[in-house]
Motif scaffolding. Structure first.
Motif, PDB file in Angstrom:
ATOM      1  N   ALA A   1       0.862  -1.183   0.000  1.00  0.00           N
ATOM      2  CA  ALA A   1       0.000   0.000   0.000  1.00  0.00           C
ATOM      3  C   ALA A   1       0.899   1.233   0.000  1.00  0.00           C
ATOM      4  N   HIS A   2       1.159   1.760  -1.187  1.00  0.00           N
ATOM      5  CA  HIS A   2       2.018   2.943  -1.315  1.00  0.00           C
ATOM      6  C   HIS A   2       1.168   4.149  -1.661  1.00  0.00           C
ATOM      7  N   GLU A   3       1.206   5.170  -0.828  1.00  0.00           N
ATOM      8  CA  GLU A   3       0.401   6.377  -1.001  1.00  0.00           C
ATOM      9  C   GLU A   3      -1.046   6.016  -1.314  1.00  0.00           C
ATOM     10  N   PHE A   4      -1.573   5.109  -0.523  1.00  0.00           N
ATOM     11  CA  PHE A   4      -2.967   4.674  -0.642  1.00  0.00           C
ATOM     12  C   PHE A   4      -3.815   5.223   0.493  1.00  0.00           C
ATOM     13  N   PHE A   5      -3.345   5.069   1.707  1.00  0.00           N
ATOM     14  CA  PHE A   5      -4.141   5.468   2.861  1.00  0.00           C
ATOM     15  C   PHE A   5      -4.368   6.978   2.925  1.00  0.00           C
ATOM     16  N   ASP A   6      -3.429   7.766   2.385  1.00  0.00           N
ATOM     17  CA  ASP A   6      -3.592   9.222   2.465  1.00  0.00           C
ATOM     18  C   ASP A   6      -4.770   9.714   1.630  1.00  0.00           C
ATOM     19  N   ALA A   7      -5.254   8.890   0.686  1.00  0.00           N
ATOM     20  CA  ALA A   7      -6.373   9.300  -0.159  1.00  0.00           C
ATOM     21  C   ALA A   7      -7.709   8.767   0.342  1.00  0.00           C
ATOM     22  N   LEU A   8      -7.713   8.016   1.439  1.00  0.00           N
ATOM     23  CA  LEU A   8      -8.968   7.506   1.975  1.00  0.00           C
ATOM     24  C   LEU A   8      -9.666   8.594   2.794  1.00  0.00           C
ATOM     25  N   PRO A   9     -10.991   8.646   2.730  1.00  0.00           N
ATOM     26  CA  PRO A   9     -11.741   9.725   3.385  1.00  0.00           C
ATOM     27  C   PRO A   9     -11.534   9.763   4.896  1.00  0.00           C
ATOM     28  N   ILE A  10     -11.560  10.963   5.428  1.00  0.00           N
ATOM     29  CA  ILE A  10     -11.412  11.168   6.870  1.00  0.00           C
ATOM     30  C   ILE A  10     -12.624  11.922   7.407  1.00  0.00           C
ATOM     31  N   HIS A  11     -12.912  11.692   8.683  1.00  0.00           N
ATOM     32  CA  HIS A  11     -13.860  12.513   9.428  1.00  0.00           C
ATOM     33  C   HIS A  11     -13.043  13.413  10.350  1.00  0.00           C
ATOM     34  N   ILE A  12     -13.485  14.629  10.508  1.00  0.00           N
ATOM     35  CA  ILE A  12     -12.776  15.587  11.359  1.00  0.00           C
ATOM     36  C   ILE A  12     -13.698  15.995  12.502  1.00  0.00           C
ATOM     37  N   PHE A  13     -13.147  15.984  13.716  1.00  0.00           N
ATOM     38  CA  PHE A  13     -13.920  16.319  14.911  1.00  0.00           C
ATOM     39  C   PHE A  13     -13.190  17.357  15.738  1.00  0.00           C
ATOM     40  N   GLN A  14     -13.975  18.192  16.406  1.00  0.00           N
ATOM     41  CA  GLN A  14     -13.420  19.215  17.291  1.00  0.00           C
ATOM     42  C   GLN A  14     -14.075  19.083  18.657  1.00  0.00           C
ATOM     43  N   SER A  15     -13.253  19.179  19.706  1.00  0.00           N
ATOM     44  CA  SER A  15     -13.773  19.117  21.066  1.00  0.00           C
ATOM     45  C   SER A  15     -14.349  20.477  21.445  1.00  0.00           C
ATOM     46  N   VAL A  16     -15.606  20.462  21.819  1.00  0.00           N
ATOM     47  CA  VAL A  16     -16.312  21.702  22.145  1.00  0.00           C
ATOM     48  C   VAL A  16     -16.570  21.751  23.648  1.00  0.00           C
ATOM     49  N   PRO A  17     -16.206  22.881  24.315  1.00  0.00           N
ATOM     50  CA  PRO A  17     -16.451  22.993  25.768  1.00  0.00           C
ATOM     51  C   PRO A  17     -17.939  22.978  26.065  1.00  0.00           C
ATOM     52  N   PRO A  18     -18.314  22.684  27.310  1.00  0.00           N
ATOM     53  CA  PRO A  18     -19.729  22.668  27.679  1.00  0.00           C
ATOM     54  C   PRO A  18     -20.383  24.020  27.413  1.00  0.00           C
ATOM     55  N   SER A  19     -21.590  23.977  26.924  1.00  0.00           N
ATOM     56  CA  SER A  19     -22.328  25.221  26.700  1.00  0.00           C
ATOM     57  C   SER A  19     -22.818  25.775  28.032  1.00  0.00           C
ATOM     58  N   GLN A  20     -23.102  27.046  28.014  1.00  0.00           N
ATOM     59  CA  GLN A  20     -23.595  27.701  29.229  1.00  0.00           C
ATOM     60  C   GLN A  20     -24.955  28.328  28.934  1.00  0.00           C
ATOM     61  N   PRO A  21     -26.000  27.527  28.861  1.00  0.00           N
ATOM     62  CA  PRO A  21     -27.314  28.080  28.535  1.00  0.00           C
ATOM     63  C   PRO A  21     -27.865  28.888  29.700  1.00  0.00           C
TER      64      PRO A  21
END
Length: 557
Positions: free
Chosen positions: A219-239
């Motif tokens: 697998a040469h330069e194969f995995f870098d082209a596979l789709p990714i999900h991106i997530f961000q840690s969000v602090p607790p909301s203050q309603p």
């Protein structure tokens, strides 16, 4: 109009079932939507209209459509004469830089085959994402110098979704030998051996997990082209909430913890989604390289943080302790590729046995990047995969790609066009998309999938290639060129021309191999990493664990 948009939107959750009747990609045109907005490509228009119906897309779905959609995907486009590789394309890969790269990968396979007892039958090669076939061609040319291994090879499997790339691979690997359609794809025979089958399949699921076989997977330069999900840690909301409540017993003050819902008391993961940039926007969107932020119009699409949890954000970041450890770090960003994990698990099961899901559409929550009409028509069981019982693990997988050796990738989504970094959110279908590989995730997945394997690396490409003898092999090629020149009897004018050719040949050999191991900013030696999945063989008492060659081990003679 609405029914057409809904059909388009549904397509984003599955693979398109037939190639387009005509090429829809066009680099010199603008495509206008019914709202009057112009788009750079037909695919951009299609994505924008679908998003207007279903809402923003996960980055993984956006990447998959940009790279493999039949409506003008980067790799599945049918434009004649288009070549994404090389100096005239958008990027150049290691096998294109120097033949020595592929030769050394072939030697690594030979060394592992020797170390595992020199199997005389049931051995096959498999490459995922084989590009133009250059790497496999160099490997096969090298392996034919070892007749015992060459005779044990029963097939070469190429997992390839692009019809145009399959044609290029067939021409290079098989010459003028005919190609025919078979039940799992297409088949021809190698130009290096009349009885060696070369089989193309669009999905790794069609290559049987046979416990009696010994697979060597590249697998040469194969995995870098596979789709990714991106997530961000969000602090607790203050309603806003009442500070006190009135009950039959009187008024009671609420403490801060009691005033907040339980789910709001800790950080949560939010997915980054893709949506069209607002019309007439003049700001640079999230995901745009810094080099592109100060000039020109903004990209047509932008990344936004989901306002609520998505199914992906509730599940994927909880699959590993590595991700969980970052959850309480405010605004931490992580990238996860479930398809990459599935491929790593598949490799491990083929080598060491076990039970693991194959890379399927359901695993990635959207359609597989390698499934098309023909794969839909073939029987693929959707039930739980059967365990592979492999009493004696055998084979190996070699993964060569770029990414951090020990950390989780972050902010690595990139676009490449004509050898330049561009926004990954512009010109869908005309820009190559890639992201850093999470090598630790691949290692963790492989080990969890099979008790019969172990993982070595990642190590820097420079270390691996130097250990494999890249300098010595390059010196042999230079000497061969010089000897050929000395042995030629030529007229003066022809000799002068050949001298110039010789100079260019030597220069190409020297600059090529040095670039592959250069650890500087412009080199590939430090940027690229190499990882191996090999059989787990507990060492005998008093012996050290065997390491593969290139990873601290010696060649077994």
């Amino acid at each position: 109009m609405r029914s057409r948009l809904l059909r388009t939107a549904r397509c984003l959750g599955r693979d398109y079932t037939k190639p387009s009747a005509q090429a829809l990609r066009c680099s010199g045109a603008r495509w206008q939507s019914t709202s009057g907005r112009e788009w750079s490509t037909p695919l951009a228009k299609t994505l924008a209209e679908a998003i207007s119906v279903t809402g923003p897309l996960p980055v993984a779905a956006y990447m998959r459509q940009c790279l493999t959609s039949d409506l003008g995907g980067y790799y599945t486009s049918h434009n004649e004469g288009r070549d994404v590789f090389g100096q005239k394309g958008d990027f150049i890969t290691s096998p294109e830089i120097s033949q020595v790269f592929g030769e050394l990968v072939g030697l690594w396979v030979v060394a592992e085959w020797m170390a595992q007892g020199r199997k005389s039958e049931g051995v096959y090669l498999m490459e995922v994402g084989p590009g133009r076939g250059t790497l496999m061609d160099d490997m096969l040319r090298t392996i034919r110098n070892f007749p015992a291994l060459a005779s044990s090879l029963e097939a070469v499997y190429l997992v390839e979704a692009s019809p145009s790339l399959r044609e290029a691979q067939h021409k290079l690997l098989c010459g003028d030998k005919p190609i025919e359609e078979i039940d799992i794809g297409h088949q021809s025979y190698s130009k290096y051996a009349d009885n060696l089958k070369v089989i193309w399949t669009e999905d790794v699921r069609f290559v049987a997990r046979d416990p009696a076989k010994t697979p060597f997977i590249i697998a040469h330069e194969f995995f870098d082209a596979l789709p990714i999900h991106i997530f961000q840690s969000v602090p607790p909301s203050q309603p806003s909430a009442p500070s006190e409540i009135t009950t039959p017993t009187g008024k009671h003050t609420l403490n801060e913890t009691a005033r907040l819902p339980r789910a709001s008391q800790t950080n949560s993961w939010r997915e980054l989604l893709v949506s069209p940039t607002p019309p007439y926007s003049n700001h640079a969107s999230l995901g745009t390289p810094k080099s592109q932020q100060s000039s020109g119009p903004p990209p047509e699409f932008e990344l936004t943080v989901a306002k609520a949890s998505t199914p992906h954000s509730l599940y994927l970041p909880e699959t590993s302790q590595r991700y969980k450890a970052l959850k309480n770090s405010d605004h931490a960003v992580i990238e996860i590729s479930p398809e990459s994990q599935a491929y790593a698990a598949d490799f491990a099961v083929r080598i060491g046995g076990g039970t693991a899901p194959t890379p399927t559409p359901s695993l990635a929550a959207t359609s597989s990047s390698t499934t098309t009409t023909t794969t839909q028509a073939r029987p693929v069981s959707s039930s739980k995969p059967e365990p592979v019982h492999k009493p004696t693990p055998s084979g190996a997988a070699l993964i060569l790609d770029y990414g951090p050796p020990s950390t989780i990738p972050t902010n690595s989504l990139r676009g490449i066009k004509q050898h330049r970094m561009v926004s990954p959110l512009s010109e869908p279908g005309l820009v190559d998309l890639s992201a850093d590989v999470d090598f630790m995730s691949l290692a963790e997945t492989a080990i969890n999938a099979s008790e019969g394997v172990e993982v070595h690396g990642p190590v820097e490409q420079a270390l691996f290639l130097n250990a494999m003898g890249i300098k010595e092999r390059a010196a042999q090629l230079v000497k061969r060129a010089l000897d050929r020149e000395r042995g030629a009897s030529l007229e003066k004018s022809e000799g002068e021309r050949r001298k110039e050719d010789l100079t260019e040949t030597v220069k190409r050999i020297e600059t090529g191999w040095k670039r592959l191991v250069d650890r500087g900013p412009q080199g590939m030696g430090k940027l690229y990493q190499v990882m191996a999945i090999v059989p787990h063989v507990p060492p005998k008492e008093g012996e050290k664990r065997r390491r593969p060659v290139g990873f601290g081990g010696d060649i077994v003679v």
